[in-house]
Design a protein around this motif. Sequence first.
Motif, short mmCIF file in Angstrom:
data_model
loop_
_atom_site.label_atom_id
_atom_site.label_comp_id
_atom_site.label_asym_id
_atom_site.label_seq_id
_atom_site.Cartn_x
_atom_site.Cartn_y
_atom_site.Cartn_z
N GLN A 46 19.46 59.87 -28.04
CA GLN A 46 18.30 60.49 -27.91
C GLN A 46 17.99 60.20 -26.37
OE1 GLN A 46 16.06 58.01 -30.79
NE2 GLN A 46 16.73 59.27 -32.38
N ARG A 47 18.25 59.08 -25.83
CA ARG A 47 17.88 59.02 -24.42
C ARG A 47 18.48 59.96 -23.53
NH1 ARG A 47 18.98 52.58 -24.00
NH2 ARG A 47 17.01 51.94 -25.25
N ALA A 48 19.83 60.11 -23.99
CA ALA A 48 20.57 61.27 -23.23
C ALA A 48 20.35 62.59 -23.54
CB ALA A 48 22.20 60.84 -23.26
N GLY A 49 19.74 62.75 -24.75
CA GLY A 49 19.47 64.00 -25.22
C GLY A 49 20.75 64.94 -25.56
N VAL A 50 21.94 64.17 -26.48
CA VAL A 50 22.72 64.90 -27.05
C VAL A 50 22.91 64.51 -28.29
CG1 VAL A 50 23.94 64.37 -24.60
CG2 VAL A 50 24.24 62.73 -26.39
N ASP A 51 23.70 65.31 -29.25
CA ASP A 51 23.93 65.23 -30.38
C ASP A 51 24.94 63.98 -30.88
OD1 ASP A 51 22.10 67.37 -30.99
OD2 ASP A 51 23.95 69.03 -31.18
N ILE A 52 24.72 63.43 -32.13
CA ILE A 52 25.67 62.29 -32.49
C ILE A 52 26.27 62.93 -33.92
CG2 ILE A 52 23.62 61.11 -33.28
CD1 ILE A 52 25.09 58.57 -32.66
N VAL A 53 27.39 62.42 -34.15
CA VAL A 53 28.06 62.55 -35.43
C VAL A 53 28.28 61.31 -36.15
CG1 VAL A 53 29.95 63.15 -37.10
CG2 VAL A 53 29.21 64.74 -35.09
N LYS A 54 27.61 60.84 -37.23
CA LYS A 54 27.56 59.48 -37.71
C LYS A 54 27.90 59.45 -39.17
CE LYS A 54 22.82 59.30 -38.37
NZ LYS A 54 21.94 58.31 -38.77
#
Length: 299
Positions: free
Chosen positions: A150-158
């Motif tokens: 969120q801080r970096a403004g990128v997506d995440i797969v979890k």
Amino acid sequence: FDKLKSGLAKTRDNFSSRVDGLINSSKVIDEEFYDQLEELLILADVGAKAAESIINDIKKQVKQQKLRDPEQVRALLKDELKRVLSKNAASKDMDLYPRIILVVGVNGVGKTTTIGKLAYKFKQDGRKVLLAAADTFRAAATEQLEIWSQRAGVDIVKHEEGSDPAAVVFDAIQSAKAKKADVIICDTAGRLHNKKNLMEELKKVNRVVEREYPEAYKEVLLVLDATTGQNAVSQARVFKEAVDINSIALTKLDGTAKGGVIIAIADELSVPVKYIGVGEGIDDLQDFEPQNFVSALLD
Ligand code: GDP
């Protein structure tokens, strides 16, 4: 550069100020002078082997150039540090995309933070980044990574805690292809005490990457904590035995007077230090450049 210089303040106080003191208080370049200089290198965690090789090279130069004034040793020392730090300087692979970076390292070294900073860095460069939360061993690891995404403004797969890391990486690769992402950064579990499992897990992840994403440039980035001094060097040795490491990120240089460990790492490990961490903030990860580093340390 200023950020780097202030980040190295503790090492400057410990090492550079003492080198100044030694040079200013010595009248001649004798064995006593060399012994003290070597001692200062070792105190800064440069490592006994690297310290000895640096001192021997300085001796040679002093003889060849018939130097007498200790002040003249300052430039020799800088050249020597640059020489060692440049030994395995990171090759210019910066333009190879898509890429997948497997980030390895033991817990607590700053792995998650470094991934966050790295994601931000790529994004600043206009790259589309995807994080893969493949440290499924600890639920907290995924939560932390999510905060950084969120801080970096990128997506995440979890996935859920305890699920198969290779499955997370598989999904991340499909998602990266669909979204045309440039970079996938994968967190991995840092269980060094169980070397066999770690190796098996990384091998499995590797197989998925090779099968599903052959077009990507694969990088294995080892994160080491500078505040652990020579321990960082032994961790690196253990990881090198288990996986093919392409690059190193050395964190927390701002938190230690023993920043000289970077010299031990560069000297011993035929793997380039690519990034250095100089603070806890999102923009506190720098590309490592020997020239700049030595200037920030000694000028
Ligand atoms: P992980 O367990 O390896 O994922 O470690 P974390 O990323 O959670 O970091 C552990 C602690 O180290 C956190 O408090 C970070 O803020 C801190 N940290 C990470 N990198 C740096 C750095 O370059 N400088 C400083 N001062 N602290 C750092």
